[in-house]
Design a protein around this motif. Structure first.
Motif, PDB file in Angstrom:
ATOM      1  N   SER A   1      64.431  88.124  69.031  1.00 20.03           N
ATOM      2  CA  SER A   1      65.361  88.691  69.161  1.00 20.03           C
ATOM      3  C   SER A   1      66.286  89.459  67.703  1.00 20.03           C
ATOM      4  O   SER A   1      67.149  90.647  68.076  1.00 20.03           O
ATOM      5  CB  SER A   1      66.729  88.055  70.143  1.00 20.03           C
ATOM      6  OG  SER A   1      67.169  87.165  69.412  1.00 20.03           O
TER       7      SER A   1
ATOM      8  N   HIS B   1      67.763  92.315  67.112  1.00 18.86           N
ATOM      9  CA  HIS B   1      69.224  92.818  68.133  1.00 18.86           C
ATOM     10  C   HIS B   1      70.515  92.603  66.825  1.00 18.86           C
ATOM     11  O   HIS B   1      71.529  92.794  67.972  1.00 18.86           O
ATOM     12  CB  HIS B   1      69.168  92.874  69.203  1.00 18.86           C
ATOM     13  CG  HIS B   1      67.812  93.030  70.178  1.00 18.86           C
ATOM     14  ND1 HIS B   1      67.609  94.886  70.032  1.00 18.86           N
ATOM     15  CD2 HIS B   1      66.501  92.181  70.909  1.00 18.86           C
ATOM     16  CE1 HIS B   1      66.884  94.440  71.418  1.00 18.86           C
ATOM     17  NE2 HIS B   1      65.995  93.035  71.374  1.00 18.86           N
TER      18      HIS B   1
ATOM     19  N   SER C   1      72.815  99.247  82.421  1.00 16.41           N
ATOM     20  CA  SER C   1      73.933  98.660  81.217  1.00 16.41           C
ATOM     21  C   SER C   1      75.211  98.919  83.104  1.00 16.41           C
ATOM     22  O   SER C   1      75.933  97.309  82.533  1.00 16.41           O
ATOM     23  CB  SER C   1      74.095  99.644  80.660  1.00 16.41           C
ATOM     24  OG  SER C   1      73.254 100.129  80.036  1.00 16.41           O
TER      25      SER C   1
ATOM     26  N   HIS D   1      65.772  99.265  78.919  1.00 16.41           N
ATOM     27  CA  HIS D   1      66.763  98.521  78.486  1.00 16.41           C
ATOM     28  C   HIS D   1      67.575  98.672  77.003  1.00 16.41           C
ATOM     29  O   HIS D   1      68.003  98.632  76.398  1.00 16.41           O
ATOM     30  CB  HIS D   1      66.983  97.288  79.109  1.00 16.41           C
ATOM     31  CG  HIS D   1      68.669  96.916  78.813  1.00 16.41           C
ATOM     32  ND1 HIS D   1      68.705  96.436  78.617  1.00 16.41           N
ATOM     33  CD2 HIS D   1      69.964  97.986  79.348  1.00 16.41           C
ATOM     34  CE1 HIS D   1      70.756  96.684  78.515  1.00 16.41           C
ATOM     35  NE2 HIS D   1      71.368  97.460  78.635  1.00 16.41           N
ATOM     36  N   ASP D   2      66.256  97.889  76.520  1.00 13.55           N
ATOM     37  CA  ASP D   2      66.760  98.092  75.419  1.00 13.55           C
ATOM     38  C   ASP D   2      64.669  98.775  74.281  1.00 13.55           C
ATOM     39  O   ASP D   2      64.558  97.623  73.004  1.00 13.55           O
ATOM     40  CB  ASP D   2      66.439  96.118  74.284  1.00 13.55           C
ATOM     41  CG  ASP D   2      65.867  94.964  74.632  1.00 13.55           C
ATOM     42  OD1 ASP D   2      65.057  94.173  75.209  1.00 13.55           O
ATOM     43  OD2 ASP D   2      64.014  96.128  74.638  1.00 13.55           O
ATOM     44  N   ARG D   3      64.631  99.340  74.898  1.00 10.04           N
ATOM     45  CA  ARG D   3      63.177 100.022  73.837  1.00 10.04           C
ATOM     46  C   ARG D   3      63.411 101.579  73.955  1.00 10.04           C
ATOM     47  O   ARG D   3      63.300 101.376  73.222  1.00 10.04           O
ATOM     48  CB  ARG D   3      61.829  99.896  74.817  1.00 10.04           C
ATOM     49  CG  ARG D   3      61.074  99.968  74.442  1.00 10.04           C
ATOM     50  CD  ARG D   3      59.431  99.422  75.068  1.00 10.04           C
ATOM     51  NE  ARG D   3      59.565  98.307  75.385  1.00 10.04           N
ATOM     52  CZ  ARG D   3      58.487  97.104  75.319  1.00 10.04           C
ATOM     53  NH1 ARG D   3      57.186  98.369  75.938  1.00 10.04           N
ATOM     54  NH2 ARG D   3      58.335  95.764  75.427  1.00 10.04           N
TER      55      ARG D   3
ATOM     56  N   ARG E   1      75.544 102.404  74.906  1.00 11.72           N
ATOM     57  CA  ARG E   1      75.925 101.511  74.390  1.00 11.72           C
ATOM     58  C   ARG E   1      77.477 100.277  74.436  1.00 11.72           C
ATOM     59  O   ARG E   1      77.369  98.696  73.838  1.00 11.72           O
ATOM     60  CB  ARG E   1      76.214 101.668  72.306  1.00 11.72           C
ATOM     61  CG  ARG E   1      74.596 102.268  71.747  1.00 11.72           C
ATOM     62  CD  ARG E   1      74.864 101.587  69.945  1.00 11.72           C
ATOM     63  NE  ARG E   1      74.130 102.374  69.628  1.00 11.72           N
ATOM     64  CZ  ARG E   1      72.797 102.325  69.396  1.00 11.72           C
ATOM     65  NH1 ARG E   1      72.357 101.073  70.025  1.00 11.72           N
ATOM     66  NH2 ARG E   1      72.439 103.374  68.532  1.00 11.72           N
TER      67      ARG E   1
ATOM     68  N   GLN F   1      76.923  97.672  77.022  1.00  8.28           N
ATOM     69  CA  GLN F   1      76.388  96.693  76.512  1.00  8.28           C
ATOM     70  C   GLN F   1      77.089  95.678  75.950  1.00  8.28           C
ATOM     71  O   GLN F   1      77.323  94.670  76.159  1.00  8.28           O
ATOM     72  CB  GLN F   1      74.921  97.792  76.148  1.00  8.28           C
ATOM     73  CG  GLN F   1      73.553  97.527  76.864  1.00  8.28           C
ATOM     74  CD  GLN F   1      72.422  98.229  75.480  1.00  8.28           C
ATOM     75  OE1 GLN F   1      73.109  98.338  74.370  1.00  8.28           O
ATOM     76  NE2 GLN F   1      72.017  98.204  76.093  1.00  8.28           N
TER      77      GLN F   1
ATOM     78  N   HIS G   1      73.452  87.079  71.978  1.00  9.44           N
ATOM     79  CA  HIS G   1      71.862  88.077  72.193  1.00  9.44           C
ATOM     80  C   HIS G   1      70.644  87.228  71.824  1.00  9.44           C
ATOM     81  O   HIS G   1      69.541  88.147  72.139  1.00  9.44           O
ATOM     82  CB  HIS G   1      71.478  88.349  70.265  1.00  9.44           C
ATOM     83  CG  HIS G   1      72.830  89.924  70.538  1.00  9.44           C
ATOM     84  ND1 HIS G   1      72.230  91.441  71.668  1.00  9.44           N
ATOM     85  CD2 HIS G   1      74.138  90.352  70.172  1.00  9.44           C
ATOM     86  CE1 HIS G   1      73.450  91.933  71.269  1.00  9.44           C
ATOM     87  NE2 HIS G   1      74.308  91.659  70.096  1.00  9.44           N
TER      88      HIS G   1
ATOM     89  N   ASN H   1      65.310  87.989  78.796  1.00  5.59           N
ATOM     90  CA  ASN H   1      64.370  89.282  79.204  1.00  5.59           C
ATOM     91  C   ASN H   1      62.784  88.900  78.600  1.00  5.59           C
ATOM     92  O   ASN H   1      61.672  89.759  78.797  1.00  5.59           O
ATOM     93  CB  ASN H   1      64.962  89.995  77.914  1.00  5.59           C
ATOM     94  CG  ASN H   1      66.092  90.558  78.906  1.00  5.59           C
ATOM     95  OD1 ASN H   1      66.786  90.163  79.264  1.00  5.59           O
ATOM     96  ND2 ASN H   1      66.901  91.846  77.800  1.00  5.59           N
TER      97      ASN H   1
END
Lengths: 198, 198
Positions: free
Chosen positions: A164, A167, B65, B109-111, B125, B128, B156, B163
């Motif tokens: 992570s 991030h 989100s 979501h995070d890619r 953002r 999030q 995080h 995830n």
DNA sequence: CCCTCAGGTTAACGACCGCTAACGTCGCTG
DNA sequence: CAGCGACGTTAGCGGTCGTTAACCTGAGGG
């Protein structure tokens, strides 16, 4: 052969910049012209160093997987005889070093695997699987309460935790490398321990 | 307006298939023809439902989100008055449900956030960030030993842990949804607790 | 019964991208 | 100094991709 202290070769420059760009915008989102521009040459000049764009990604992913596995094996050998818990600490430390020092590679590692040719993908997956198996073994020695499938899931989840790092604070906003590493280490151990509690 | 029990509308079909394909091969790796084929129409027919390929990704990411944040706020309101530790359990449960039920969305979501137009990216953002802040607050109430930056990093990292579900057994090889959820929940709590131990 | 409109179709355009071809320019070496 | 190989360059080809244009069809309503 270039020793480790030489100035980086053109090939190494290219790989480093390609890793950064692939991580930022995805393999298909980066053109060869951009990669070239990032190292000061332009576009097709890259083909003097690599047979194609795919080959850069392949070399990156195979390199990552191999480094992780090799490092883990070395740590396992060095810690031979010490309690499993210490070996696990060493594995965690190695993975954290990697996650903190090579964030773009960590990102690529579980994101662009499917863009590889079949043979390369199989190789990478095999290396990854061996790395996981090595962790599973050490984790089960440390926490004997864990079944094999549970240990495997736990290892994957802890990888998610350790990976992570991209991030966390985009710039240098995170509280110092040592502090972050220690926090991640504690959390990983805590997660494994909790997994082992029935 | 379609109620939740209606057959899925064409729009919903498209979004679902687009999410799966984007997660599998990346935003730039999927063509509109493939998305169309996945819902039985072909190519440009999609433009009767969306103004462009970008809009599909935007709707997916904003939706994710927003759902996460809304769900978390609801759980926070419902658990009003109960100890912070219980609220944290509820947040974790909600996030795990999402991670297990909508794996492709978790992946996106995070890619693929950087593939959005500026305005959409800012919106995502912001959502999030609010979601993270909400977690940070509850985590710090539960584990008062955590400084604010440490709590943020811990949150995080636990997101990374939760995830990780797309990396667990590709098919139904994992030991049952309930078992996996319980394991993830335990590990998340263990990780937070360890983070809180100075 | 015709009009409308939602929701498709195929054809095609312009842009971009990976890669090759052809060529230039150093620095080394016999 | 001639020759050569390493390392660039620019021009351009072939294919793909997102998008638009033009057209078709079937259901619903005045």
């Amino acid at each position: 052969m270039a020793s480790r202290t030489d100035a980086p070769t053109r090939r190494e420059q290219i790989l480093k910049e390609a890793a950064r760009l692939f991580a930022e915008r995805g393999f298909h989102g980066v053109g060869v012209d951009e990669i070239g521009a990032a190292v000061g040459i332009s576009g097709p000049g890259l083909y003097r160093h690599f047979p194609g764009k795919d080959a850069m990604l392949a070399e990156l992913l195979v390199g990552i997987s191999g480094q992780l596995l090799t490092g883990a094996r070395r740590r396992l050998a060095e810690a031979d005889g010490t309690p499993a818990s210490r070996v696990l600490d060493s594995l965690i430390e190695g993975h954290i070093d990697f996650a903190l020092d090579d964030r773009p590679l960590i990102t690529l590692h579980d994101r662009e695997l499917d863009r590889l040719r079949d043979s390369d993908r199989k190789l990478v997956r095999q290396l990854q699987r061996q790395y996981v198996e090595l962790w599973v073994q050490v984790v089960r020695e440390t926490y004997p309460g864990l079944t094999e499938p549970a240990a495997r899931s736990a290892v994957h989840s802890v990888f998610g935790l350790l990976n992570s790092t991209p991030h966390l604070g985009r710039a240098g906003t995170l509280p110092g490398r040592g502090t972050t590493a220690a926090l991640l280490h504690r959390m990983a151990r805590g997660a494994f321990e909790a997994a082992g509690r029935e």
